[in-house]
Structures are given as C-alpha cells and as structure tokens.
Design a protein around this motif. Structure first.
Motif, PDB file in Angstrom:
ATOM      1  N   LYS A  16      28.076  35.299  52.566  1.00  0.00           N
ATOM      2  CA  LYS A  16      27.034  36.039  53.004  1.00  0.00           C
ATOM      3  C   LYS A  16      27.518  38.127  52.512  1.00  0.00           C
ATOM      4  N   THR A  17      26.436  38.899  52.503  1.00  0.00           N
ATOM      5  CA  THR A  17      26.817  39.351  51.988  1.00  0.00           C
ATOM      6  C   THR A  17      28.049  40.563  52.528  1.00  0.00           C
ATOM      7  N   SER A  18      29.304  41.015  52.219  1.00  0.00           N
ATOM      8  CA  SER A  18      30.562  41.297  52.237  1.00  0.00           C
ATOM      9  C   SER A  18      30.504  42.351  51.946  1.00  0.00           C
ATOM     10  N   GLN A  19      32.058  43.237  52.431  1.00  0.00           N
ATOM     11  CA  GLN A  19      32.574  44.266  52.287  1.00  0.00           C
ATOM     12  C   GLN A  19      33.634  44.385  51.039  1.00  0.00           C
ATOM     13  N   CYS A  20      33.542  45.369  50.135  1.00  0.00           N
ATOM     14  CA  CYS A  20      34.573  44.888  48.620  1.00  0.00           C
ATOM     15  C   CYS A  20      35.350  45.618  48.704  1.00  0.00           C
ATOM     16  N   VAL A  21      37.077  46.043  48.609  1.00  0.00           N
ATOM     17  CA  VAL A  21      37.898  46.766  47.672  1.00  0.00           C
ATOM     18  C   VAL A  21      37.768  46.078  46.505  1.00  0.00           C
ATOM     19  N   SER A  22      38.423  46.394  45.291  1.00  0.00           N
ATOM     20  CA  SER A  22      38.010  46.068  44.126  1.00  0.00           C
ATOM     21  C   SER A  22      38.903  47.594  43.055  1.00  0.00           C
ATOM     22  N   TRP A  23      39.383  47.301  42.328  1.00  0.00           N
ATOM     23  CA  TRP A  23      39.525  47.741  41.062  1.00  0.00           C
ATOM     24  C   TRP A  23      38.659  46.846  39.557  1.00  0.00           C
ATOM     25  N   CYS A  24      37.652  46.377  40.044  1.00  0.00           N
ATOM     26  CA  CYS A  24      36.862  45.962  39.291  1.00  0.00           C
ATOM     27  C   CYS A  24      36.171  46.786  37.926  1.00  0.00           C
ATOM     28  N   LEU A  25      36.056  46.229  36.557  1.00  0.00           N
ATOM     29  CA  LEU A  25      35.588  47.026  36.114  1.00  0.00           C
ATOM     30  C   LEU A  25      33.954  47.435  36.425  1.00  0.00           C
ATOM     31  N   GLY A  28      34.202  48.313  41.027  1.00  0.00           N
ATOM     32  CA  GLY A  28      34.709  48.588  41.071  1.00  0.00           C
ATOM     33  C   GLY A  28      35.309  49.706  42.707  1.00  0.00           C
ATOM     34  N   GLY A  29      35.919  49.568  43.175  1.00  0.00           N
ATOM     35  CA  GLY A  29      35.758  50.994  44.679  1.00  0.00           C
ATOM     36  C   GLY A  29      35.771  49.945  45.878  1.00  0.00           C
ATOM     37  N   PHE A  30      34.820  50.803  46.900  1.00  0.00           N
ATOM     38  CA  PHE A  30      33.976  50.046  48.032  1.00  0.00           C
ATOM     39  C   PHE A  30      33.132  50.090  47.833  1.00  0.00           C
ATOM     40  N   HIS A  31      32.296  49.179  48.152  1.00  0.00           N
ATOM     41  CA  HIS A  31      31.279  48.172  47.087  1.00  0.00           C
ATOM     42  C   HIS A  31      30.350  46.931  48.825  1.00  0.00           C
ATOM     43  N   LYS A  32      29.207  46.874  48.500  1.00  0.00           N
ATOM     44  CA  LYS A  32      28.581  45.446  49.017  1.00  0.00           C
ATOM     45  C   LYS A  32      29.081  44.442  47.780  1.00  0.00           C
ATOM     46  N   VAL A  33      28.936  43.564  48.258  1.00  0.00           N
ATOM     47  CA  VAL A  33      28.759  42.368  46.850  1.00  0.00           C
ATOM     48  C   VAL A  33      28.216  40.880  47.865  1.00  0.00           C
TER      49      VAL A  33
END
Length: 217
Positions: A16-25, A28-33
């Motif tokens: 399902k659509t999710s909140q995400c935190v990462s340092w992907c290029l 990266g940062g806070f996004h919906k994924v």
C-alpha cells in the motif's frame, strides 16, 4: 511487497502507499512511496567521474515507468534476500542485496574508492509510524546491518579492521500511510523494534554469507 526480476533491475511494488524515510539518491528524505527501482550496475558503468544523478535519470527513463525510490548496487540483484516476521497483526518485511567489495569501518578516512559493492536494505512495515518513529526505525535497521557485518568479521578494504558496512550502503524504511495503528516508538524496547532489528539482521547476515560464497560482488 511484490518483487519482479527484470534483466538488470528489480521492480518492487509496496502493498500500500507508504510513508518512507531514506537517504536514497532518488526519493531520499521523507516521501510517500509506492514503487521502488533496484538497479544493478558495474564499475565500468558507474565510476567516480560518472554524473550520478544523470545516470540514475537515464536508467529510470529507459524502463518507461514511474519510480518513487531508487537503489543501485553492483551485487547480484537476482540473489536478493527477502525475510518476513510477524507478531499478531504486525508484519515487518525486509529486502536486501549485499556486496562487500567496498567494505569499510566507521571512522576510516573518507576518500573515493573504485569498488562499488554495497548493502541495500528496504524495510516494509504494515502499520503506520509517526515521523519520529520512522527515524528511530531507520536507526534500528542500520544498527542491525552493522551488527551482522561485525559478526561476519569482514575486514575493511582500507584499514583491515572489522568493517561495519560498506562506503555506499543505502537504507529505506516504509510504513503504511493512515493505518488505524500508529506506532509512536520503534526502539529496542518495543515489539516493532525487535522485529525490525531481527529481520534486518537475518537478511543482511544471510546476504554476507552468500557473498562470501561468491554469489555477490
């Protein structure tokens, strides 16, 4: 998550659509994924001189699809490790690829290296987390990754000391948006933190074992 293997990348769709935190290029940062691209590259394709963001944009464009998040690795993507643990209605899934040719220990001198082996980790949680607990979950997954690496005693390519990962590791934690259950904490005193730590550790440990057996790079 649904994982599909293509010739040189994995296509991952979250449940399902999710909140995400990462340092992907990419992402990266806070996004919906919703969708994740997990690409395999070689040292020839991705050198120190390569314009990285341009390279990523071109790779993603070639697929003709939209991607919210992007991982890159020289490890064999088709040897990925997928682990899942459950407790009551709580579920934690972890996808990992492991290559240790760029193994380094925290505190090694910072400089450029030509090896691009890396540990990539995607954690999917089937409930919601507050933004602060997403950060805590990312810290727990990182600690688990470091512990698995230390337990394998992989030496740093620079210092020779036991490594804590590679120079290009990338992690992302996702949690379903707007779930009735929202976790305020994700540390080691919580069941959620336990599942994140355990599942990530097992996934990375198995990946390093495979790499030692020459399945990775």
């Amino acid at each position: 998550m649904i994982i599909k293997s293509e010739s040189n990348y994995l296509s991952i769709s979250l449940d399902k659509t999710s909140q995400c935190v990462s340092w992907c290029l990419k992402g990266g940062g806070f996004h919906k994924v919703d969708t994740v691209y997990w690409g395999q590259v070689s040292n020839k394709e991705l050198s120190i001189e390569t314009p990285l963001q341009q390279f990523i944009d071109q790779r993603l464009k070639k697929t003709g699809q939209h991607w919210d998040l992007c991982f890159l690795t020289s490890a064999n993507i088709h040897k990925y490790i997928y682990k899942q643990t459950n407790y009551d209605n709580l579920q934690v899934s972890v996808l990992t690829t492991v290559g240790m040719s760029n193994a380094l220990r925290i505190g090694d001198p910072g400089q450029n290296y030509y090896n691009i082996g890396t540990i990539n980790i995607l954690v999917e949680i089937n409930q919601s987390l507050k933004q602060s607990s997403l950060i805590e979950a990312l810290a727990i997954a990182t600690e688990a990754k470091c512990t698995a690496t230390i337990d394998h005693s992989v030496p740093s390519i620079l210092s020779g000391n036991i490594s804590t990962g590679t120079g290009t590791d990338c992690l992302a934690v996702t949690a379903i948006s707007n779930h009735p259950t929202e976790h305020e904490f994700a540390g080691k005193h919580t069941k959620l933190g336990e599942l994140i730590g355990l599942t990530t550790y097992q996934s990375v440990y198995e990946g390093i074992t495979n790499w030692k057996n020459k399945d990775g790079n």
